[in-house]
Design a protein around this motif. Sequence first.
Motif, PDB file in Angstrom:
ATOM      1  N   ARG A 114      22.957 -24.259  40.568  1.00 16.16           N
ATOM      2  CA  ARG A 114      23.596 -25.639  40.644  1.00 16.16           C
ATOM      3  C   ARG A 114      23.746 -26.156  41.922  1.00 16.16           C
ATOM      4  O   ARG A 114      24.360 -26.941  42.299  1.00 16.16           O
ATOM      5  N   GLY A 115      23.044 -25.624  43.005  1.00 14.62           N
ATOM      6  CA  GLY A 115      23.033 -26.011  44.340  1.00 14.62           C
ATOM      7  C   GLY A 115      24.431 -25.319  45.272  1.00 14.62           C
ATOM      8  O   GLY A 115      24.089 -24.488  45.773  1.00 14.62           O
ATOM      9  N   THR A 116      25.564 -25.825  45.027  1.00 16.97           N
ATOM     10  CA  THR A 116      26.547 -25.238  45.619  1.00 16.97           C
ATOM     11  C   THR A 116      27.315 -24.290  44.737  1.00 16.97           C
ATOM     12  O   THR A 116      28.099 -23.642  45.529  1.00 16.97           O
ATOM     13  N   PHE A 117      26.916 -23.858  43.842  1.00 23.68           N
ATOM     14  CA  PHE A 117      27.363 -22.896  42.887  1.00 23.68           C
ATOM     15  C   PHE A 117      26.441 -22.514  41.751  1.00 23.68           C
ATOM     16  O   PHE A 117      25.156 -23.093  42.042  1.00 23.68           O
ATOM     17  N   PHE A 118      26.752 -21.585  40.968  1.00 18.38           N
ATOM     18  CA  PHE A 118      25.784 -21.075  39.998  1.00 18.38           C
ATOM     19  C   PHE A 118      26.392 -21.101  38.557  1.00 18.38           C
ATOM     20  O   PHE A 118      27.720 -21.075  38.381  1.00 18.38           O
ATOM     21  N   GLN A 119      25.921 -21.238  37.440  1.00 17.11           N
ATOM     22  CA  GLN A 119      26.644 -21.122  36.095  1.00 17.11           C
ATOM     23  C   GLN A 119      25.991 -19.804  35.398  1.00 17.11           C
ATOM     24  O   GLN A 119      24.874 -19.304  35.471  1.00 17.11           O
ATOM     25  N   MET A 120      27.106 -19.597  34.422  1.00 19.87           N
ATOM     26  CA  MET A 120      26.408 -18.370  33.272  1.00 19.87           C
ATOM     27  C   MET A 120      26.782 -18.853  32.070  1.00 19.87           C
ATOM     28  O   MET A 120      27.506 -19.424  31.804  1.00 19.87           O
TER      29      MET A 120
ATOM     30  N   SER B  11      22.943  -7.624  35.925  1.00 20.05           N
ATOM     31  CA  SER B  11      22.667  -7.870  37.171  1.00 20.05           C
ATOM     32  C   SER B  11      22.649  -9.469  37.848  1.00 20.05           C
ATOM     33  O   SER B  11      22.166 -10.175  37.098  1.00 20.05           O
ATOM     34  N   VAL B  12      23.448  -9.729  38.958  1.00 21.86           N
ATOM     35  CA  VAL B  12      22.983 -11.245  39.500  1.00 21.86           C
ATOM     36  C   VAL B  12      21.639 -11.054  39.936  1.00 21.86           C
ATOM     37  O   VAL B  12      21.495 -10.334  40.894  1.00 21.86           O
ATOM     38  N   PRO B  13      21.123 -12.259  39.822  1.00 26.49           N
ATOM     39  CA  PRO B  13      19.884 -12.321  40.324  1.00 26.49           C
ATOM     40  C   PRO B  13      19.855 -12.293  41.943  1.00 26.49           C
ATOM     41  O   PRO B  13      20.706 -12.702  42.461  1.00 26.49           O
ATOM     42  N   ALA B  14      18.742 -11.430  42.561  1.00 23.47           N
ATOM     43  CA  ALA B  14      18.748 -11.038  43.902  1.00 23.47           C
ATOM     44  C   ALA B  14      18.816 -12.400  44.653  1.00 23.47           C
ATOM     45  O   ALA B  14      19.512 -12.241  45.906  1.00 23.47           O
ATOM     46  N   HIS B  15      18.044 -13.153  44.275  1.00 23.53           N
ATOM     47  CA  HIS B  15      18.197 -14.542  45.107  1.00 23.53           C
ATOM     48  C   HIS B  15      19.625 -15.281  45.118  1.00 23.53           C
ATOM     49  O   HIS B  15      19.981 -15.574  46.392  1.00 23.53           O
ATOM     50  N   PHE B  16      20.348 -15.031  44.109  1.00 26.22           N
ATOM     51  CA  PHE B  16      21.687 -15.481  44.166  1.00 26.22           C
ATOM     52  C   PHE B  16      22.445 -14.839  45.194  1.00 26.22           C
ATOM     53  O   PHE B  16      23.459 -15.336  45.965  1.00 26.22           O
TER      54      PHE B  16
ATOM     55  N   MET C  61      16.706 -20.462  52.278  1.00 25.36           N
ATOM     56  CA  MET C  61      17.329 -21.320  51.576  1.00 25.36           C
ATOM     57  C   MET C  61      18.783 -20.927  51.330  1.00 25.36           C
ATOM     58  O   MET C  61      18.892 -20.121  50.854  1.00 25.36           O
ATOM     59  N   ASP C  62      19.965 -21.881  51.432  1.00 26.16           N
ATOM     60  CA  ASP C  62      21.188 -21.504  50.961  1.00 26.16           C
ATOM     61  C   ASP C  62      21.689 -22.254  50.000  1.00 26.16           C
ATOM     62  O   ASP C  62      22.889 -22.578  49.746  1.00 26.16           O
ATOM     63  N   ARG C  63      20.780 -22.577  49.079  1.00 28.78           N
ATOM     64  CA  ARG C  63      21.227 -23.264  47.994  1.00 28.78           C
ATOM     65  C   ARG C  63      21.041 -22.537  46.644  1.00 28.78           C
ATOM     66  O   ARG C  63      19.927 -22.002  46.575  1.00 28.78           O
ATOM     67  N   PHE C  64      21.989 -22.526  45.612  1.00 30.06           N
ATOM     68  CA  PHE C  64      21.722 -21.684  44.396  1.00 30.06           C
ATOM     69  C   PHE C  64      20.686 -22.510  43.488  1.00 30.06           C
ATOM     70  O   PHE C  64      20.863 -23.653  43.294  1.00 30.06           O
ATOM     71  N   LEU C  65      19.558 -22.235  43.489  1.00 29.02           N
ATOM     72  CA  LEU C  65      18.365 -22.861  42.691  1.00 29.02           C
ATOM     73  C   LEU C  65      17.514 -22.066  41.553  1.00 29.02           C
ATOM     74  O   LEU C  65      17.624 -20.508  41.943  1.00 29.02           O
ATOM     75  N   SER C  66      16.992 -22.475  40.516  1.00 24.51           N
ATOM     76  CA  SER C  66      16.187 -21.749  39.648  1.00 24.51           C
ATOM     77  C   SER C  66      17.263 -21.076  38.731  1.00 24.51           C
ATOM     78  O   SER C  66      18.432 -21.039  38.913  1.00 24.51           O
ATOM     79  N   SER C  67      16.581 -20.490  37.911  1.00 22.65           N
ATOM     80  CA  SER C  67      17.375 -19.872  36.799  1.00 22.65           C
ATOM     81  C   SER C  67      16.576 -18.513  36.396  1.00 22.65           C
ATOM     82  O   SER C  67      15.531 -18.657  36.575  1.00 22.65           O
ATOM     83  N   ALA C  68      17.705 -17.761  35.784  1.00 22.59           N
ATOM     84  CA  ALA C  68      17.100 -16.358  35.464  1.00 22.59           C
ATOM     85  C   ALA C  68      17.835 -15.829  34.001  1.00 22.59           C
ATOM     86  O   ALA C  68      19.015 -16.147  34.208  1.00 22.59           O
ATOM     87  N   VAL C  69      17.126 -15.011  33.399  1.00 22.72           N
ATOM     88  CA  VAL C  69      18.064 -14.468  32.417  1.00 22.72           C
ATOM     89  C   VAL C  69      17.959 -12.993  32.400  1.00 22.72           C
ATOM     90  O   VAL C  69      16.738 -12.434  32.599  1.00 22.72           O
ATOM     91  N   ASN C  70      19.244 -12.295  32.596  1.00 23.79           N
ATOM     92  CA  ASN C  70      19.324 -10.734  32.675  1.00 23.79           C
ATOM     93  C   ASN C  70      20.160 -10.366  31.410  1.00 23.79           C
ATOM     94  O   ASN C  70      20.730 -10.843  30.971  1.00 23.79           O
ATOM     95  N   ARG C  71      19.844  -8.927  31.317  1.00 21.39           N
ATOM     96  CA  ARG C  71      20.306  -8.155  30.201  1.00 21.39           C
ATOM     97  C   ARG C  71      21.668  -7.484  30.495  1.00 21.39           C
ATOM     98  O   ARG C  71      21.716  -6.964  31.476  1.00 21.39           O
TER      99      ARG C  71
END
Lengths: 160, 160
Positions: free
Chosen positions: A115-121, A19-24, A1-11
């Motif tokens: 967000r699909g083509t990008f992600f947000q913080m 850490s930027v999520p590994a999937h991202f 999958m080449d889209r930014f999907l799902s969300s995660a909270v890191n410390r």
Amino acid sequence: MDRFLSSAVNRIDAKGRVSVPAHFRAVVQRRGYQELYALKALDRPALDVGGLDLLDRYEARIAMEDPFLQTADDMSFFVHGDSDFLKLDQDGRITVTDFIREHTGIATEVAFVGRGTFFQMWEPSRLAAYGAQVRERLLRMRQGDPSAGMARGATGGGAE
Amino acid sequence: MDRFLSSAVNRIDAKGRVSVPAHFRAVVQRRGYQELYALKALDRPALDVGGLDLLDRYEARIAMEDPFLQTADDMSFFVHGDSDFLKLDQDGRITVTDFIREHTGIATEVAFVGRGTFFQMWEPSRLAAYGAQVRERLLRMRQGDPSAGMARGATGGGAE
DNA sequence: TGGGGCAATATGGGCGTCAACGGGATGAAG
DNA sequence: CTTCATCCCGTTGACGCCCATATTGCCCCA
């Protein structure tokens, strides 16, 4: 999958890294982004992060505004002035600078949202509040507000 | 048969895993899904789970909107941010993450419900309550009450 | 037709790998 | 000399992979 999907909270650690999520990170690499481009979202306390194509997207947005109005100039100033590159270190972490903290309110934790083509913080609690608003709007739209337009049947199609 | 039909309740083990019903797994394979796409239903405490074509359908819908209006952004936020991928392990199980628990209230057991082109995951007792509402609505409708069943999501499950 | 056994499924648990995270060491910059 | 960025390493916990077991429904055969 080449889209930014799902969300995660890191410390954020004591040195201000997160850490930027590994999937991202995998998506970033798959899309061939050499560096991450970060822009302050226009009307939200969030950062939009992606490749350089993100800049094009913002410029298109600005181009829609009447160039004689102050709005367009304001937006241009905002977007071009308040953007930055985020460098990934060898462990896939970025440093959370004041640039990020000011606009987002991020302090100790970062919520990453695909967000699909990008992600947000986001700052996690602000994200929660905003997410609730979004769901509310979509729900109203779906329950018949004709000005809205979400097609019926999208989520679980209906009243069985 | 290549559609998701019937329902089943499975238990979550000590490691937070739950078996996807074998029949559903067969459908997944027959449809060629490499990964499962899961989305928090808008007005119900349930998860909609399907293949990537489910995501494609949403993205096609979003593409129809003016990308600079709030509606498109809301939809993207929902479709990309309120969703996740579910990985089947080699025994056909998925791990029940907080992402799932929060929205559904699932704790120790998962009810899987076939919905044709996708399936849903529910907390069993909430599913029962929702099913009762649906039955009642249908019954009233059959008895001629025109107000029954028209409003979409009227009884929408007391979600969220 | 009834019983035995076979096959498939749901479930439990050991174990290795990897991501998130904390912290020390080094080097460049003010 | 102090501050900060980069690199590297160790720890911890979560997750995927694998194997074991039990329970259930089905088929075959006597």
